[in-house]
Design an enzyme around this catalytic site. Structure first.
Site, mmCIF file in Angstrom:
data_model
loop_
_atom_site.group_PDB
_atom_site.id
_atom_site.type_symbol
_atom_site.label_atom_id
_atom_site.label_comp_id
_atom_site.label_asym_id
_atom_site.label_seq_id
_atom_site.Cartn_x
_atom_site.Cartn_y
_atom_site.Cartn_z
ATOM 1 N NE ARG A 8 13.669 78.545 53.004
ATOM 2 C CZ ARG A 8 12.924 78.018 52.036
ATOM 3 N NH1 ARG A 8 11.867 78.666 51.580
ATOM 4 N NH2 ARG A 8 13.235 76.843 51.525
ATOM 5 C CG ASN A 28 6.562 82.038 49.932
ATOM 6 O OD1 ASN A 28 7.128 81.059 49.478
ATOM 7 N ND2 ASN A 28 7.200 83.154 50.258
ATOM 8 C CG ASP A 33 5.901 77.601 52.705
ATOM 9 O OD1 ASP A 33 5.483 76.585 52.106
ATOM 10 O OD2 ASP A 33 6.598 78.466 52.165
ATOM 11 C CG ASP A 91 3.705 72.536 50.857
ATOM 12 O OD1 ASP A 91 4.728 72.636 51.551
ATOM 13 O OD2 ASP A 91 2.695 71.919 51.219
ATOM 14 C CG ASP A 146 7.326 74.078 44.769
ATOM 15 O OD1 ASP A 146 8.064 73.422 44.005
ATOM 16 O OD2 ASP A 146 7.703 75.092 45.370
ATOM 17 C CD GLU A 191 7.438 71.420 48.763
ATOM 18 O OE1 GLU A 191 7.798 71.712 49.902
ATOM 19 O OE2 GLU A 191 7.839 72.024 47.740
#
EC number: 3.6.1.15
Length: 180
Positions: A26, A90, A106, A108, A123, A126
């Site tokens: 991102r 994060n 990142d 997750d 998450d 993930e």
């Protein structure tokens, strides 16, 4: 070799988030630096263009203060909404800066903190999936789990970006720099 460069107060920078495999995750197009040192970067943004790895774009809905530290494996976004301050944390590598952007990996796991102080770890599924797919080393898993604990302590103790004075000071600084 990429030259490391610490952004200066008032400078606008990009923030780039990557995944462990090196792929871009991102990108935030513009964040105004409020404080920049070797250890801490604090920035502000509002209605910033965000580009996802698949090319989709969106614009942030509210002003936010972002906090990055070179010694901790997390970063914090403080979002100012009508019903209070929300924090999105994060779990990530410590930041690095170069002439292109502030960058981090990142990992997750996220913690969302609500205006009433309650928080949730998000998450985890993930994280497990990506840990297996991208072969996160065991050491990274240990570091991230330890930083989840540190982050939860900071939230409960209202330390760092969770301190009421932090929000007041940096929101005012952002308004002043941006002439709001």
């Amino acid at each position: 070799m990429v030259k490391e460069s610490i952004p200066k107060e008032g400078e606008n920078i990009k923030i780039q988030s990557y995944k462990h495999d090196g792929n871009i995750h991102r990108v935030w197009s513009e964040t105004t630096i409020l404080k920049g040192t070797d250890h801490v970067i604090i920035g502000g943004n509002d209605h910033t263009l965000v580009t996802e790895s698949d090319g989709r774009t969106w614009i942030t809905r509210e002003p936010a203060i972002v906090y990055f530290h070179s010694e901790f494996w997390f970063n914090v976004i403080c979002m100012f909404r009508e019903d209070g301050i929300y924090y999105y944390c994060n779990l990530s590598s410590p930041f690095v800066c170069d002439e292109e952007a502030l960058k981090y990996i990142d990992y997750d796991l996220d913690i969302k903190v609500y205006p009433n102080g309650k928080y949730h770890l998000l998450d985890e599924d993930e994280y497990e999936q990506h840990m297996n797919q991208m072969n996160y080393p065991h050491d990274i898993d240990v570091i991230l789990r330890r930083n989840v604990d540190i982050l939860q302590q900071w939230i409960e103790q209202k330390k760092g970006p969770f301190a009421p004075d932090f929000i007041k000071v940096w929101k005012e600084r952002y308004k002043k720099i941006r002439n709001y």
